[in-house]
Enzyme design. Structure first.
Site, short mmCIF file in Angstrom:
data_model
loop_
_atom_site.label_atom_id
_atom_site.label_comp_id
_atom_site.label_asym_id
_atom_site.label_seq_id
_atom_site.Cartn_x
_atom_site.Cartn_y
_atom_site.Cartn_z
CG HIS A 6 40.56 41.01 44.82
ND1 HIS A 6 40.42 40.66 43.50
CD2 HIS A 6 39.67 42.02 45.02
CE1 HIS A 6 39.49 41.43 42.93
NE2 HIS A 6 39.02 42.26 43.84
CG HIS B 13 41.19 33.18 37.89
ND1 HIS B 13 40.67 33.08 39.16
CD2 HIS B 13 41.73 34.42 37.80
CE1 HIS B 13 40.88 34.22 39.82
NE2 HIS B 13 41.53 35.05 39.01
NE ARG C 285 37.35 31.38 35.02
CZ ARG C 285 37.49 32.46 35.77
NH1 ARG C 285 37.56 32.37 37.09
NH2 ARG C 285 37.56 33.65 35.24
N PRO D 264 33.92 39.86 35.00
CG PRO D 264 34.79 40.44 37.10
CD PRO D 264 33.57 39.85 36.42
CG HIS E 107 46.31 36.49 39.87
ND1 HIS E 107 46.21 37.60 40.66
CD2 HIS E 107 45.05 36.05 39.67
CE1 HIS E 107 44.93 37.81 40.93
NE2 HIS E 107 44.21 36.89 40.34
CG ASP F 256 43.42 38.45 37.34
OD1 ASP F 256 42.89 37.33 37.57
OD2 ASP F 256 42.89 39.52 37.67
#
Lengths: 314, 437
Positions: B188, B71, B73, B332, B69, B314
């Site tokens: 999710h 990110h 971007r 978030p 998990h 995450d």
């Protein structure tokens, strides 16, 4: 005190200090020329990210009576709408030499965030559903002066105060409950479950949804404003049902004790939570709250900024 | 690669802990040739010489970590992170593979975008970037993505992360259609009607702070729905970032029923609670939100008994100016790659081997990359390895993190457990906590 952001960090000593100062400010306001030079040369910026003409004017009147220079930062024409971060905004305005910011924002916590980014004092004029400390202080001042009590740590002892309505979304309720209970009052909140905050059992209050069971047995009835947009969130079925259950109507008003004060933070929703004309009530102090607001905000500004020349105001 | 360019690497003096060893591991020296482990001898034994040597004395050699998990971007929000900067953070955190979440712009719902992400990962060369695919086109929750098509680009994990798939019919079809493809739907879990405007966990803390609450039930309803959909469809579910005690219970029961359900938890959900929001610092705003101490205990218990298979970060970088906003508008998410190992070793009270299982070989299996990551440290195996100092303390300093963003919630925290070296395909990409590219 450096900041006034919330009632808990002010503490009971701070509340009493402000209430005592407020008595002085009431006296100043009664003078033919209600103005003192206490804050000459200090610049105060009112930073209202959320519209509130009443609160802003109350603060501006208070600042002017203390001879501070007050500027208004108008959000609609500012760079806040142009992608600037909150921090950039504060640092930019702060660099102009600001002694205090009066901050109003629709989101809880902004006064705490802002205070990280400036050396200026922060006065919270309402943040989200969280705190509205000057409202709580003016409410305490109103209750104790109406009852003729001196500004002491237990000046609301023995009182039972009902706060009626949308407690969940109310910064007034949160600050009032903390201030009233700090000064010794007992608070009962009256609302349907949908308008109570989560885990309300952790709050220092009694809870009921039956207004009729408390109206005859309290010293203060504090009506909260019911916002119409709550209807679309399925928090109450409709305004009629809300009024029937939680409005102050003639039947309920008739059952109030003779000396029971009726309060409202304004603006009132006539026909929703207020089904009687406050002028018809024996002890409505709604306009007294407004005039006390100026004195209490003068006290707060003086407490935050005037410590270098305390004799000027007295 | 040029055929004459034979790369050799020795890793000496380390204690190997992998899926085949016991918790104590074994002391060995390792010789790597061209990305694969060629020789293993008892520590101090005779080893062929190598181009470079990594000192692993007093350290643990583990299969590299796999983050389910991350990110990164890129494409779309390169101001907060790029595949290169995120890969560097991953390598420094001991990860040899990360699953790139698909909430990019454009979203990872086509082979073109998926291939781009994978290729950017190759170019960075710091860890394997494994793209996930969207469950629905544009993560809009309306139309299924061509799963089999994306599988041709190596995608085996599909998710609309950041959004739960709200429509139960669509989710049923996603499970049904994918059930014979051998891919995993990673959900999710958030019923969005229950979380409109939410900033933090709905509980006593949010009640006092006057912030809109994100109730546990919003996660649990979707965990329940998807478990039941798996039961009738034979699909495969991975529950992303489990955050509540009740979710753990439901997953435990689903596993006991033999359903194809796996789950992950993030380090922040087992180390921080909703009281952090008393600071009003948006660095603590994350989705799902930080919960309560009771939830933290349940998450830890879930990791200990295997209900939760994996620790996933995450990792969600956001540039400072995005986080320096009021709590409702601040996005978030928090950084995680560079602190995950320390928080897992230091705060779970689990033995090291169990922690490594949750960071390496369990997530490798869920990500569908168990042929090359999370492998035993054995002759013939790909050399994707982390060399670890589980007992060494350090202090988190946001300015020293490799991520392009600085939104770590652990600023100033003293933690225990450090990554010494990371080896990707036989090359040392991190040596003594320094990224090599």
């Amino acid at each position: 005190m450096k900041h006034l952001r919330g009632i808990p960090e002010l503490g009971v000593e701070g509340i009493v200090r402000i209430l005592n100062l407020a008595d002085h400010m009431v006296e100043v306001n009664r003078r033919p020329v209600p103005k003192v030079p206490a804050l000459v040369g200090r610049t105060v910026v009112s930073l209202f990210f959320e519209d509130s003409t009443r609160t802003r004017i109350s603060f501006e009147t208070a600042a002017k009576r203390l001879s501070a220079d007050i500027m208004t930062f108008s959000v609609s024409t500012s760079s806040v709408n142009k992608g600037e971060s909150l921090r950039d905004t504060i640092e930019t305005v702060s660099a102009m030499g600001v002694a205090a910011f009066i901050v109003r924002h629709k989101t809880s916590g902004v006064p705490w965030q802002v205070s990280q980014w400036t050396d200026a004092s922060i006065i919270n004029a309402g943040d989200g559903w969280h705190q509205h400390p000057t409202q709580a202080l003016l409410d305490c001042h109103t209750i104790r002066t109406e009852l003729g009590r001196p500004a002491t740590e237990d000046c609301l002892a023995g009182l039972r105060i009902a706060i009626v309505g949308d407690v969940r979304h109310s910064r007034v309720a949160r600050s009032d409950i903390q201030a009233f209970t700090a000064l010794g009052a007992r608070v009962v909140v009256v609302a349907p479950r949908t308008l109570l905050p989560p885990e309300v059992h952790t709050w220092p209050v009694e809870v009921t949804s039956d207004l009729d069971s408390v109206v005859a047995d309290v010293d203060v009835v504090y009506m909260l404003r019911m916002q119409r947009e709550r209807m679309s969130e399925a928090l109450v079925p409709d305004l009629g049902e809300y009024s029937n259950r939680f409005g102050l109507d003639h039947a309920r008003a008739a059952r109030l004790r003779d000396e029971c004060l009726v309060m409202h933070p304004g603006p009132m929703n006539r026909g929703v939570e207020m089904l009687v004309d406050p002028a018809d009530l024996r002890r409505s102090v709604v306009t007294r709250q407004v005039s006390n607001g100026v004195a209490v905000r003068m006290a707060v500004l003086f407490d935050v900024l005037g410590d270098t020349n305390p004799e000027v105001a007295s | 690669m040029n055929a004459r360019e034979v790369n050799t690497l020795n890793i000496v003096g380390g204690r190997v802990i992998d899926p085949t060893t016991d918790a104590d591991g074994r002391l060995v020296d390792i010789h790597v040739v061209d990305g694969r482990i060629a020789v293993i001898v008892e520590a101090g034994g005779a080893l062929p010489s190598a181009d470079s040597v990594l000192d692993a004395s007093n350290a643990v050699v583990s299969p590299g970590f796999v983050d389910l998990h991350t990110h990164l971007r890129e494409p779309g929000r390169e101001e907060s992170e790029t595949i290169e900067t995120g890969s560097r953070a991953a390598a420094l955190g001991g990860f040899t593979a990360v699953v790139a979440m698909p909430n990019t712009d454009p979203a990872q719902d086509s082979r073109a975008v998926v291939e781009f992400v994978r290729e950017q990962g190759r170019r960075a060369g710091l860890c394997e970037v494994v793209p996930s695919g969207c469950i629905t086109v544009g993560r809009a929750g309306e139309q299924l993505v061509p799963y089999a098509e994306l599988m041709k680009s190596g995608v085996t994990l599909f998710t609309d992360d950041g959004n739960g798939v709200q429509d139960p019919l669509l989710m049923r079809r996603a499970f049904e259609y994918s059930s014979d493809l051998g891919v995993t739907m990673a959900q999710h879990c958030e019923v969005s009607r229950l979380t409109a405007g939410a900033v933090m966990h709905e509980g006593s803390c949010c009640s006092h702070l006057g912030l809109p609450g994100w109730p546990s039930i919003a996660e649990e309803l979707m965990v329940h729905r998807d478990i039941e959909l798996v039961r009738i469809t034979g699909g495969r579910l991975h529950v992303l970032h489990v955050s509540t005690a009740r979710s753990v219970e439901m997953i435990r029961a689903a596993k006991a029923d033999g359903l194809s359900v796996t789950a992950e938890v993030t380090p922040h959900h087992f180390t921080l609670d909703d009281e952090s929001l008393r600071s009003f610092d948006p660095v603590f705003k994350v989705n799902p939100p930080l919960r309560t101490m009771a939830d933290i205990e349940a998450l830890k218990a879930g990791l200990r008994d295997g209900t939760i298979d994996a620790i996933a970060t995450d990792h969600a970088p956001h540039a400072d100016h995005l986080k320096e906003q009021p709590l409702d508008t601040a996005p978030p998410g928090m950084l995680g790659l560079e602190t995950a190992f320390a928080l897992s070793v230091g705060e779970l009270g689990m033995d090291l081997r169990s922690v490594l299982a949750c960071l390496s070989w369990n997530p490798a299996r869920i990500a569908g990359i168990a042929d090359r990551h999370g492998r035993p440290v054995a002759v013939g195996e790909p050399a994707n390895l982390a060399v670890l100092d589980p007992g060494v303390g350090w202090t988190v300093d946001r300015r020293r993190l490799a991520s392009k963003s600085r939104n770590t919630p652990y600023e100033g925290r003293s933690v225990t457990g450090r990554v010494r070296h990371t080896v990707l395909n036989g090359r040392a990409v991190v040596i003594d906590q320094v990224a090599q590219r």
